[in-house]
Write an enzyme that holds these catalytic residues in place. Structure first.
Site, PDB file in Angstrom:
ATOM      1  N   GLU A   1     -20.419  23.264  14.711  1.00 43.52           N
ATOM      2  CA  GLU A   1     -19.647  22.056  14.371  1.00 43.52           C
ATOM      3  C   GLU A   1     -20.330  20.893  15.104  1.00 43.52           C
ATOM      4  O   GLU A   1     -20.579  19.849  14.521  1.00 43.52           O
ATOM      5  CB  GLU A   1     -18.181  22.211  14.818  1.00 43.52           C
TER       6      GLU A   1
ATOM      7  N   ASP B   1      -7.078  21.167  11.464  1.00 48.78           N
ATOM      8  CA  ASP B   1      -5.916  20.561  12.148  1.00 48.78           C
ATOM      9  C   ASP B   1      -5.374  19.463  11.229  1.00 48.78           C
ATOM     10  O   ASP B   1      -5.611  18.267  11.477  1.00 48.78           O
ATOM     11  CB  ASP B   1      -6.356  19.941  13.477  1.00 48.78           C
TER      12      ASP B   1
HETATM   13  N1  ADE Z   1      -9.452  23.096  18.445  1.00 49.24           N
HETATM   14  C1  ADE Z   1      -8.733  22.499  17.503  1.00 49.24           C
HETATM   15  N2  ADE Z   1      -9.539  21.956  16.572  1.00 49.24           N
HETATM   16  C2  ADE Z   1     -10.810  22.227  16.937  1.00 49.24           C
HETATM   17  C3  ADE Z   1     -12.068  21.942  16.383  1.00 49.24           C
HETATM   18  N3  ADE Z   1     -12.215  21.256  15.247  1.00 49.24           N
HETATM   19  N4  ADE Z   1     -13.156  22.366  17.041  1.00 49.24           N
HETATM   20  C4  ADE Z   1     -13.024  23.052  18.189  1.00 49.24           C
HETATM   21  N5  ADE Z   1     -11.858  23.350  18.740  1.00 49.24           N
HETATM   22  C5  ADE Z   1     -10.753  22.946  18.118  1.00 49.24           C
HETATM   23 ZN    ZN Z   2     -11.221  24.747  14.352  1.00 49.50          ZN
END
Ligand code: ADE
Ligand code: ZN
Length: 327
Positions: A195, A274
Site C-alpha cells: 500500500e 475503512d
Molecule cells: N488500518 C486501517 N486501515 C488501514 C490501512 N488502509 N492500511 C493499514 N492499516 C490500516
Molecule cells: Zn486495510
C-alpha cells in the site's frame, strides 16, 4: 441492475474503520469523551494524511471499551454492508483494541461480536468471519499475544491472521514468530503490504510470511517480475481502490493499477478498507470501476468468484455462499 443490488463479497474491512462517525460520536457522548478534534464541521472524520488517519482511527477506537460496544458496532457495520449487497464479509479484528491483548478479555469481545454477527446473518443475510490483525507500529513483541489470542480462538469464526497499521514501521520478518504461531493453529495468512512500501514490501510478505492473500499489494505493479510471480502463484490481492485514491497512493481512479493487474492475470478482489473514512461504499467502488475501466457484470461476477475462492471460511460456508450467488 444497479451495482447496489449485485451480490458482493468483501474480504478487506477493518471493523473499527467501518464505524459510522455518528456511531462514534454517540459513544463519545455517552462516555463523556471529547473527540471533537477528529471530526470536520460537517461531521465526517478529519485527517491530513495516512499517519494522521492512523491516529484518528485509534482515537475513534478509544471509545469502544466493552464487548457490548463491539456488538453494537458489528450490527451497525453489517447493516450498512448488507444494504450495499454484501453477502459475505471478512473483517480485521485486533486483540489490542478488543481487551488490550488479554486472552480472557479477547474471548469476551469475540463472543459479543460473534453473537451480533449471527443475529445479522439471520436478519440481513450477511455472513461475517474474522481475521486477527496485530498493529504493525506497535511492534513484534505486542503482536505475540495477538497471535496467541488468534491461535486459541481459531475455529469457525476466526479464520485468518494478518497485520495492519503503518507498513513503514519495522520489518515483516520480525513478526515471523506470530505468523508461524497462527499458521500452526490452522489460520489462513494475509498481510497489508504494497500500500505504502512499494514492490519490495510485497516481496517481503510473499517470502517472509508466505501469505495466501495480500492487503492492497497494488504497488506490485512497479515490478514486472513480481506481477508475474503473483499471477503464477495465484496469491490474491485485496484491492481497495477508493481507499488508495483518497489517501493519495495513486493520484486518480484512472491511475489505479487494479485493471492492469487483472489484465496481467493477477487475482484481484474489491473492498472498501475503512468506508466512512474514505467516503466510500461497495456500491461506489463498483460504480467507479465501471465508469473508469468499463467493468461490466461479467467482470464483477469474475471478481466475486475470485473472492469466494479466496475467502478464508470453511468449505460448508463457501458452498452456502456459492449457492446464494447462483440464485
Ligand atoms: N488500518 C486501517 N486501515 C488501514 C490501512 N488502509 N492500511 C493499514 N492499516 C490500516
Ligand atoms: Zn486495510
Amino acid at each position: 441492475m444497479s451495482h447496489r443490488d449485485l451480490p458482493k463479497i468483501e474480504l478487506h474491512l477493518h471493523l473499527e474503520g467501518a464505524a459510522p462517525p455518528d456511531f462514534i460520536r454517540g459513544l463519545a457522548r455517552e462516555k463523556n469523551v471529547d473527540l471533537s478534534r477528529i471530526f470536520t464541521p460537517d461531521g465526517s472524520y478529519a485527517y491530513r494524511d495516512f499517519t494522521h488517519f492512523l491516529s484518528v482511527y485509534e482515537a475513534a477506537t478509544s471509545v469502544l471499551t466493552s464487548p457490548e460496544d463491539y456488538a453494537r458496532l458489528t450490527r451497525a457495520v453489517l447493516e450498512e454492508s448488507a444494504a450495499h449487497g454484501v453477502i459475505y464479509c471478512e473483517t480485521f479484528l485486533s486483540p489490542d483494541f478488543c481487551g488490550g491483548g488479554d486472552l480472557g478479555a479477547w474471548r469476551e469481545y469475540l463472543a459479543a461480536i460473534e453473537t451480533a454477527a449471527a443475529e445479522m446473518e439471520a436478519e440481513a443475510g450477511i455472513t461475517l468471519r474474522g481475521i486477527v490483525t496485530p498493529i504493525r507500529h506497535y511492534g513484534p513483541e505486542r503482536a505475540k499475544p495477538n497471535a496467541i489470542c488468534a491461535a486459541e480462538t481459531a475455529g469457525a469464526f476466526i479464520r485468518g491472521f494478518g497485520i495492519g497499521g503503518d507498513e513503514m514501521a519495522g520489518k515483516l520478518k520480525d513478526f515471523a514468530w506470530s505468523f508461524d504461531c497462527a499458521r500452526e493453529a490452522g489460520l489462513h495468512i494475509t498481510a497489508h503490504a504494497g500500500e505504502w512500501g512499494g514492490a519490495a514490501s510485497v516481496w517481503d510478505a510473499v517470502r517472509d510470511l508466505r501469505v495466501e492473500r495480500i492487503g492492497h499489494g497494488v504497488q506490485a505493479i512497479e515490478d514486472p517480475a513480481l506481477v508475474d510471480h503473483l499471477a503464477e502463484t495465484g496469491i490474491v490481492l485485496e484491492c481497495c481502490p477508493g481507499s488508495n485514491v483518497v489517501l493519495g497512493v495513486f493520484p486518480s481512479w484512472e491511475a489505479h493499477p487494479i485493471e492492469r493487474l487483472r489484465a496481467a492475470g493477477v487475482k484481484v478482489t474489491v473492498s472498501t478498507d475503512d468506508p466512512p473514512f474514505f467516503h466510500t461504499t461497495m456500491t461506489q467502488e463498483y460504480d467507479h470501476l465501471a465508469e473508469t475501466f468499463g467493468w461490466d457484470e461479467a467482470v464483477f461476477a469474475e471478481i466475486t468468484q475470485t473472492a469466494l475462492a479466496a475467502a478464508f471460511c470453511d468449505e460448508d460456508t463457501r458452498a452456502a455462499i456459492a449457492k446464494r450467488l447462483e440464485t
